[in-house]
Write a protein that holds these residues in place. Structure first.
Motif, PDB file in Angstrom:
ATOM      1  N   GLY A   1      13.489  54.572   0.023  1.00 23.80           N
ATOM      2  CA  GLY A   1      13.265  55.860   0.670  1.00 23.80           C
ATOM      3  C   GLY A   1      12.761  56.956  -0.243  1.00 23.80           C
ATOM      4  N   VAL A   2      12.415  56.611  -1.485  1.00 28.16           N
ATOM      5  CA  VAL A   2      11.877  57.631  -2.405  1.00 28.16           C
ATOM      6  C   VAL A   2      10.436  57.942  -2.001  1.00 28.16           C
ATOM      7  CG1 VAL A   2      11.231  58.135  -4.792  1.00 28.16           C
ATOM      8  CG2 VAL A   2      13.353  56.891  -4.299  1.00 28.16           C
ATOM      9  N   GLU A   3      10.134  59.232  -1.824  1.00 33.18           N
ATOM     10  CA  GLU A   3       8.796  59.635  -1.391  1.00 33.18           C
ATOM     11  C   GLU A   3       8.026  60.380  -2.474  1.00 33.18           C
ATOM     12  OE1 GLU A   3       9.459  61.927   2.108  1.00 33.18           O
ATOM     13  OE2 GLU A   3      10.051  60.202   3.328  1.00 33.18           O
ATOM     14  N   LYS A   4       8.742  60.943  -3.441  1.00 29.94           N
ATOM     15  CA  LYS A   4       8.093  61.736  -4.489  1.00 29.94           C
ATOM     16  C   LYS A   4       8.581  61.239  -5.844  1.00 29.94           C
ATOM     17  CE  LYS A   4       8.320  65.792  -1.444  1.00 29.94           C
ATOM     18  NZ  LYS A   4       6.912  65.837  -1.065  1.00 29.94           N
ATOM     19  N   ALA A   5       7.640  60.830  -6.695  1.00 28.25           N
ATOM     20  CA  ALA A   5       8.036  60.325  -8.012  1.00 28.25           C
ATOM     21  C   ALA A   5       6.830  60.272  -8.944  1.00 28.25           C
ATOM     22  CB  ALA A   5       8.649  58.927  -7.896  1.00 28.25           C
ATOM     23  N   ILE A   6       7.119  60.310 -10.247  1.00 31.86           N
ATOM     24  CA  ILE A   6       6.123  59.995 -11.268  1.00 31.86           C
ATOM     25  C   ILE A   6       6.607  58.741 -11.983  1.00 31.86           C
ATOM     26  CG2 ILE A   6       5.028  60.675 -13.432  1.00 31.86           C
ATOM     27  CD1 ILE A   6       5.208  63.538 -12.610  1.00 31.86           C
ATOM     28  N   ILE A   7       5.770  57.741 -12.032  1.00 28.47           N
ATOM     29  CA  ILE A   7       6.063  56.512 -12.772  1.00 28.47           C
ATOM     30  C   ILE A   7       5.152  56.516 -13.992  1.00 28.47           C
ATOM     31  CG2 ILE A   7       5.989  53.983 -12.685  1.00 28.47           C
ATOM     32  CD1 ILE A   7       6.142  54.498  -9.497  1.00 28.47           C
ATOM     33  N   ASN A   8       5.749  56.540 -15.183  1.00 25.37           N
ATOM     34  CA  ASN A   8       4.963  56.651 -16.416  1.00 25.37           C
ATOM     35  C   ASN A   8       5.291  55.465 -17.315  1.00 25.37           C
ATOM     36  OD1 ASN A   8       3.695  57.289 -18.779  1.00 25.37           O
ATOM     37  ND2 ASN A   8       4.553  59.348 -18.968  1.00 25.37           N
ATOM     38  N   LEU A   9       4.335  54.555 -17.467  1.00 22.88           N
ATOM     39  CA  LEU A   9       4.540  53.384 -18.304  1.00 22.88           C
ATOM     40  C   LEU A   9       3.745  53.491 -19.609  1.00 22.88           C
ATOM     41  CD1 LEU A   9       4.509  50.544 -15.623  1.00 22.88           C
ATOM     42  CD2 LEU A   9       6.401  51.938 -16.431  1.00 22.88           C
ATOM     43  N   GLY A  10       3.414  54.700 -20.014  1.00 24.80           N
ATOM     44  CA  GLY A  10       2.705  54.891 -21.281  1.00 24.80           C
ATOM     45  C   GLY A  10       1.242  54.524 -21.156  1.00 24.80           C
ATOM     46  N   GLY A  11       0.406  55.508 -20.863  1.00 27.44           N
ATOM     47  CA  GLY A  11      -1.018  55.228 -20.622  1.00 27.44           C
ATOM     48  C   GLY A  11      -1.303  54.873 -19.181  1.00 27.44           C
ATOM     49  N   ASN A  12      -0.257  54.512 -18.452  1.00 32.65           N
ATOM     50  CA  ASN A  12      -0.361  54.201 -17.022  1.00 32.65           C
ATOM     51  C   ASN A  12       0.580  55.120 -16.265  1.00 32.65           C
ATOM     52  OD1 ASN A  12      -1.172  51.735 -18.470  1.00 32.65           O
ATOM     53  ND2 ASN A  12      -1.395  50.870 -16.435  1.00 32.65           N
ATOM     54  N   VAL A  13       0.012  56.069 -15.516  1.00 27.25           N
ATOM     55  CA  VAL A  13       0.820  57.002 -14.736  1.00 27.25           C
ATOM     56  C   VAL A  13       0.478  56.818 -13.262  1.00 27.25           C
ATOM     57  CG1 VAL A  13       1.372  59.428 -14.306  1.00 27.25           C
ATOM     58  CG2 VAL A  13       0.889  58.655 -16.636  1.00 27.25           C
ATOM     59  N   LEU A  14       1.526  56.686 -12.442  1.00 25.31           N
ATOM     60  CA  LEU A  14       1.347  56.554 -10.994  1.00 25.31           C
ATOM     61  C   LEU A  14       2.211  57.609 -10.323  1.00 25.31           C
ATOM     62  CD1 LEU A  14       0.329  54.950  -8.489  1.00 25.31           C
ATOM     63  CD2 LEU A  14       2.323  53.474  -8.764  1.00 25.31           C
ATOM     64  N   VAL A  15       1.608  58.407  -9.451  1.00 28.98           N
ATOM     65  CA  VAL A  15       2.393  59.425  -8.749  1.00 28.98           C
ATOM     66  C   VAL A  15       2.534  59.046  -7.282  1.00 28.98           C
ATOM     67  CG1 VAL A  15       1.689  61.243 -10.337  1.00 28.98           C
ATOM     68  CG2 VAL A  15       0.402  60.937  -8.226  1.00 28.98           C
ATOM     69  N   MET A  16       3.738  59.286  -6.758  1.00 30.33           N
ATOM     70  CA  MET A  16       4.019  59.063  -5.345  1.00 30.33           C
ATOM     71  C   MET A  16       4.147  60.422  -4.664  1.00 30.33           C
ATOM     72  SD  MET A  16       6.908  56.049  -5.744  1.00 30.33           S
ATOM     73  CE  MET A  16       7.179  55.907  -3.966  1.00 30.33           C
TER      74      MET A  16
ATOM     75  N   TYR B   1       0.006  46.440 -12.715  1.00 34.82           N
ATOM     76  CA  TYR B   1       0.734  45.694 -11.686  1.00 34.82           C
ATOM     77  C   TYR B   1       2.187  46.153 -11.653  1.00 34.82           C
ATOM     78  CZ  TYR B   1       3.266  41.749  -9.650  1.00 34.82           C
ATOM     79  OH  TYR B   1       4.109  40.970  -8.901  1.00 34.82           O
ATOM     80  N   ALA B   2       2.797  46.288 -12.839  1.00 35.63           N
ATOM     81  CA  ALA B   2       4.201  46.708 -12.919  1.00 35.63           C
ATOM     82  C   ALA B   2       4.399  48.081 -12.279  1.00 35.63           C
ATOM     83  CB  ALA B   2       4.666  46.722 -14.371  1.00 35.63           C
ATOM     84  N   ALA B   3       3.467  49.004 -12.532  1.00 33.07           N
ATOM     85  CA  ALA B   3       3.597  50.355 -11.958  1.00 33.07           C
ATOM     86  C   ALA B   3       3.564  50.300 -10.437  1.00 33.07           C
ATOM     87  CB  ALA B   3       2.483  51.253 -12.484  1.00 33.07           C
ATOM     88  N   ASP B   4       2.652  49.515  -9.874  1.00 35.27           N
ATOM     89  CA  ASP B   4       2.581  49.389  -8.415  1.00 35.27           C
ATOM     90  C   ASP B   4       3.861  48.772  -7.853  1.00 35.27           C
ATOM     91  OD1 ASP B   4       0.047  50.496  -8.229  1.00 35.27           O
ATOM     92  OD2 ASP B   4      -0.994  48.576  -8.276  1.00 35.27           O
ATOM     93  N   GLU B   5       4.420  47.800  -8.572  1.00 33.54           N
ATOM     94  CA  GLU B   5       5.664  47.169  -8.123  1.00 33.54           C
ATOM     95  C   GLU B   5       6.831  48.157  -8.161  1.00 33.54           C
ATOM     96  OE1 GLU B   5       6.264  43.660  -7.036  1.00 33.54           O
ATOM     97  OE2 GLU B   5       4.206  44.273  -6.592  1.00 33.54           O
ATOM     98  N   VAL B   6       6.888  48.976  -9.211  1.00 34.33           N
ATOM     99  CA  VAL B   6       7.933  50.002  -9.296  1.00 34.33           C
ATOM    100  C   VAL B   6       7.831  50.945  -8.101  1.00 34.33           C
ATOM    101  CG1 VAL B   6       8.734  52.020 -10.606  1.00 34.33           C
ATOM    102  CG2 VAL B   6       8.175  49.900 -11.798  1.00 34.33           C
ATOM    103  N   ALA B   7       6.606  51.342  -7.760  1.00 35.29           N
ATOM    104  CA  ALA B   7       6.403  52.244  -6.617  1.00 35.29           C
ATOM    105  C   ALA B   7       6.901  51.596  -5.319  1.00 35.29           C
ATOM    106  CB  ALA B   7       4.931  52.610  -6.495  1.00 35.29           C
ATOM    107  N   GLU B   8       6.658  50.296  -5.164  1.00 29.81           N
ATOM    108  CA  GLU B   8       7.133  49.605  -3.956  1.00 29.81           C
ATOM    109  C   GLU B   8       8.655  49.582  -3.889  1.00 29.81           C
ATOM    110  OE1 GLU B   8       5.670  45.938  -2.588  1.00 29.81           O
ATOM    111  OE2 GLU B   8       3.569  46.401  -2.961  1.00 29.81           O
ATOM    112  N   VAL B   9       9.288  49.345  -5.036  1.00 32.37           N
ATOM    113  CA  VAL B   9      10.757  49.333  -5.073  1.00 32.37           C
ATOM    114  C   VAL B   9      11.302  50.712  -4.701  1.00 32.37           C
ATOM    115  CG1 VAL B   9      12.776  49.104  -6.572  1.00 32.37           C
ATOM    116  CG2 VAL B   9      10.914  47.448  -6.751  1.00 32.37           C
ATOM    117  N   LEU B  10      10.732  51.757  -5.306  1.00 34.05           N
ATOM    118  CA  LEU B  10      11.187  53.112  -4.998  1.00 34.05           C
ATOM    119  C   LEU B  10      11.002  53.432  -3.515  1.00 34.05           C
ATOM    120  CD1 LEU B  10       9.859  55.078  -8.111  1.00 34.05           C
ATOM    121  CD2 LEU B  10      12.226  54.488  -7.601  1.00 34.05           C
ATOM    122  N   ALA B  11       9.839  53.072  -2.979  1.00 32.62           N
ATOM    123  CA  ALA B  11       9.562  53.342  -1.563  1.00 32.62           C
ATOM    124  C   ALA B  11      10.553  52.613  -0.660  1.00 32.62           C
ATOM    125  CB  ALA B  11       8.130  52.932  -1.221  1.00 32.62           C
ATOM    126  N   SER B  12      10.943  51.404  -1.069  1.00 31.36           N
ATOM    127  CA  SER B  12      11.882  50.625  -0.242  1.00 31.36           C
ATOM    128  C   SER B  12      13.258  51.284  -0.176  1.00 31.36           C
ATOM    129  CB  SER B  12      12.009  49.196  -0.785  1.00 31.36           C
ATOM    130  OG  SER B  12      12.776  49.169  -1.981  1.00 31.36           O
TER     131      SER B  12
END
Length: 269
Positions: free
Chosen positions: A113-128, A100-111
């Motif tokens: 204007g960030v379009e490209k990112a790696i969010i790594n919470l240790g065992g949980n990786v989300l790429v934008m 849930y935290a990773a998805d929320e981080v992605a929403e904050v970044l998108a808000s």
């Protein structure tokens, strides 16, 4: 507050809390209880990864098992309340909150204007998005037997989450026996399995987090059957014999991958 009020009635909660608990219960139903957010009493008793890890006596485990049961969590969407029907029940969201935290981080970044990112919470990786050159991000699947960063395979991902569950990071060793932190909701003991990790790939880090725990707990056959029944969800399962098992989409080439450690070989699921 929900846990303190177990058996005493409903508790009003925030929109976020209601959402996370609702998703946790969805995952519990989907996995027929292999993932269960009411595992809290057993997690507290073992305290693996905490300050006072221990192997609880059998009598204590037997007394706590009846408190585990996602069916006895009542949600009221109209009033945004959560109720645990039995005194002593404890909700533990450790198996889903990081997703849930990773998805929320992605929403904050998108808000912003960030379009490209790696969010790594240790065992949980989300790429934008993709890398700057337009190619997929290259994300490694952790080698369960290696230090953090050692990988078994590399998968090309775009706007996807990769979440891994395994017994190798949090465990308790007593009298030569290793007890890991992923508990069997039926026995109250760590899950007994030949699997060393389960990785889930999907667009939603939230549900991927719960599914990785579910698949590890269900085992190869039932776990892979669950993943293959879900649209847009893929899995990589690793066993103690260094076999890699891939879900249908990965086998069909939906995602590109390379095996980076030749100790590990593909096997038919």
């Amino acid at each position: 507050e929900i846990n303190r009020s177990a058996g005493l009635g409903p508790v009003s909660v925030s929109e976020d809390t209601f959402l996370v608990i609702g998703k946790a219960l969805d995952a519990a139903r989907m996995s027929h209880g292999a993932f269960d957010p009411t595992i809290g009493p057993l997690v507290k008793a073992w305290d693996i990864g905490g300050d006072n890890p221990r192997r609880p006596p059998q009598e204590e485990i037997d007394n706590l098992l009846p408190l585990v049961g996602y069916e006895r969590v009542v949600l009221d969407a109209e009033h945004s309340t959560v109720e645990l029907l039995d005194a002593g029940m404890v909700i533990d969201l450790g198996g889903i909150a990081k997703g849930y935290a990773a998805d929320e981080v992605a929403e904050v970044l998108a808000s912003f204007g960030v379009e490209k990112a790696i969010i790594n919470l240790g065992g949980n990786v989300l790429v934008m998005g993709t890398r700057v050159d337009g190619s997929p991000w290259r994300i490694g699947v952790q080698n369960p037997e290696a230090e953090r960063g050692g990988h078994v395979m590399i998968i090309g991902l775009e706007d996807k989450a990769l979440v891994t569950s395994g017994p190798y990071e949090r465990y308790l060793e007593l009298d030569g026996i290793v007890y890991h932190h992923i508990l069997d909701t039926g026995t109250g003991y760590p899950v007994e399995t030949d699997l060393t990790s389960a990785s889930i790939i999907t667009g939603d880090s939230f549900i991927a987090d719960a599914l990785s725990t579910s698949v590890y707990s269900l085992g190869l056959e039932k776990g892979m059957a669950l993943i293959n029944s879900l649209e847009g969800v893929e899995a990589v399962i690793i066993d103690k014999e260094h076999h890699l098992y891939l879900s249908r989409g990965l086998q069909d080439g939906t995602l590109s991958y390379t095996i980076s450690d030749q100790q590990f070989t593909l096997a038919a699921p």
